[in-house]
Design an enzyme around this catalytic site. Structure first.
Site, PDB file in Angstrom:
ATOM      1  N   LYS A 174      -1.500  12.111  -4.414  1.00 18.75           N
ATOM      2  CA  LYS A 174      -1.858  12.578  -2.776  1.00 18.75           C
ATOM      3  C   LYS A 174      -1.032  12.054  -1.999  1.00 18.75           C
ATOM      4  O   LYS A 174       0.644  12.102  -2.051  1.00 18.75           O
ATOM      5  CB  LYS A 174      -1.523  10.434  -3.368  1.00 18.75           C
ATOM      6  CG  LYS A 174      -2.907  10.177  -4.229  1.00 18.75           C
ATOM      7  CD  LYS A 174      -2.700   8.741  -4.416  1.00 18.75           C
ATOM      8  CE  LYS A 174      -1.001   7.877  -5.628  1.00 18.75           C
ATOM      9  NZ  LYS A 174      -1.478   6.944  -5.407  1.00 18.75           N
ATOM     10  N   THR A 213      -0.464   0.197   5.085  1.00 17.24           N
ATOM     11  CA  THR A 213      -0.936   1.543   3.548  1.00 17.24           C
ATOM     12  C   THR A 213      -0.811  -0.149   2.341  1.00 17.24           C
ATOM     13  O   THR A 213      -0.158   0.839   0.837  1.00 17.24           O
ATOM     14  CB  THR A 213       0.427   2.223   3.896  1.00 17.24           C
ATOM     15  OG1 THR A 213       1.447   1.460   3.563  1.00 17.24           O
ATOM     16  CG2 THR A 213      -0.153   2.711   5.025  1.00 17.24           C
ATOM     17  N   GLY A 215      -1.065  -1.226  -0.648  1.00 18.29           N
ATOM     18  CA  GLY A 215      -2.286  -1.056  -1.863  1.00 18.29           C
ATOM     19  C   GLY A 215      -3.022   0.030  -1.798  1.00 18.29           C
ATOM     20  O   GLY A 215      -4.265   0.033  -2.633  1.00 18.29           O
ATOM     21  N   THR A 216      -2.484   0.787  -0.615  1.00 18.18           N
ATOM     22  CA  THR A 216      -3.364   2.298  -0.988  1.00 18.18           C
ATOM     23  C   THR A 216      -3.923   2.889  -2.295  1.00 18.18           C
ATOM     24  O   THR A 216      -5.023   3.285  -3.006  1.00 18.18           O
ATOM     25  CB  THR A 216      -2.794   3.475  -0.171  1.00 18.18           C
ATOM     26  OG1 THR A 216      -1.703   3.547  -0.073  1.00 18.18           O
ATOM     27  CG2 THR A 216      -2.941   2.794   1.440  1.00 18.18           C
ATOM     28  N   GLY A 217      -2.922   2.912  -3.535  1.00 16.60           N
ATOM     29  CA  GLY A 217      -2.361   3.659  -4.260  1.00 16.60           C
ATOM     30  C   GLY A 217      -2.911   2.865  -5.575  1.00 16.60           C
ATOM     31  O   GLY A 217      -4.173   3.770  -6.219  1.00 16.60           O
ATOM     32  N   CYS A 218      -3.153   1.561  -5.099  1.00 17.14           N
ATOM     33  CA  CYS A 218      -3.740   0.200  -6.261  1.00 17.14           C
ATOM     34  C   CYS A 218      -5.132   1.191  -6.345  1.00 17.14           C
ATOM     35  O   CYS A 218      -5.867   1.310  -6.863  1.00 17.14           O
ATOM     36  CB  CYS A 218      -3.743  -0.423  -6.610  1.00 17.14           C
ATOM     37  SG  CYS A 218      -1.726  -0.960  -6.627  1.00 17.14           S
TER      38      CYS A 218
END
Ligand code: PXL
Length: 267
Positions: A174, A213, A215-218
């Protein structure tokens, strides 16, 4: 037919990341969410202040009754803080023949809190990478896992090669953490790189200059797992999930004093 997704991840009580984000993402795509807590973290939008890991027995105790009762359509793993937990999760996946596995190799929080130690990281690589349909590192995670310093697209390819040699079949790197100090095309775009077997696909979205941003990865990995549960292939699942997260960043509610959680809702 109701599709059922499971997340094994940390609890962020402030609601932005971890299993609460995963549950919201599963639900946004119409999947029935189930969840097992790997660690209780102490945090808010401003930082992570500590955590208490669960035991391997507590992971097994949470997950096995779910598997004995439901037929699972996908599994997403997030923060898995100890080697014992990772060994347990790998064993459960193998024993139960679980499918549609998305492993988000959570390493540290944006605020710099280490969410996993080195011994757990090597267990994650050795035990879980070979079982995953997809791993979803961001750039700092890809750097720590592969040992490749990432400054260019070629570095991203090299890091992906290393992770595939480690046993990961498909890798999504990402690009949201790309250094934007030099003005170039990447400055305005958030590009994610999907290494699908031997193919490289890139997904481009507008980059939003924002602090929202958390929590974007989760959310991205959970949205991919939800779409795999619905029967979409990996490429389509990543594409849908990327658009979903981009919209969630764009419409984030700006709550809290730090990095606001994103807006995870049906599209
Ligand atoms: O974004 C990584 C992450 C994953 N899971 C939990 C977290 C964080 C970052 O803070 O708290 C529970």
């Amino acid at each position: 037919m109701t599709k059922i997704a499971l997340t094994i991840a940390g609890l962020d009580p402030s609601g932005g990341a971890g299993i609460i984000a995963d549950i919201k993402a599963f639900a946004a795509f119409g999947c029935f969410p189930t969840a097992a807590i790997s660690s209780i973290t102490f945090q808010n939008t401003q930082g992570v202040f500590g955590s208490e890991s669960q035991s391997a027995a507590a992971i097994r105790g949470q997950v096995i009754p779910i598997l004995d009762d439901y037929s699972l359509d996908s599994l997403k793993t997030g923060m898995l803080p100890t080697r014992e937990i990772i060994d347990e999760v790998a064993q459960i996946i193998s024993q139960r023949g679980l499918k549609n596995i998305v492993v988000d190799p959570v390493v540290r929080s944006t605020s710099g809190f280490d969410l996993i130690d080195n011994s757990a990281l090597s267990a994650l690589i050795e035990r879980l990478f070979p079982l995953a349909d997809l791993i979803t590192p961001n750039i700092p995670e890809a750097e720590r896992i592969s040992g490749v310093a990432i400054d260019s697209e070629q570095d991203i390819r090299d890091a992906a090669d290393v992770m595939r040699e480690m046993g990961a079949r498909n890798v999504l790197i990402k690009g949201g953490h790309f250094d934007r100090s030099e003005s170039n095309e990447r400055e305005k775009k958030a590009i994610d790189y999907l290494f699908l077997g031997d193919d490289l696909l890139s997904f481009t979205a507008d980059y939003h200059e924002t602090t929202a941003t958390h929590g974007t990865g989760c959310t991205l990995s959970a949205a991919i797992a939800a779409n795999l549960a619905l029967g979409k292939d990996l490429k389509e699942s990543v594409s849908i999930a990327k658009r979903f997260v981009n919209e969630a960043i764009r419409t984030a509610p700006m709550i809290g004093r730090g990095n606001s959680p994103i807006n995870i809702k049906p599209i």
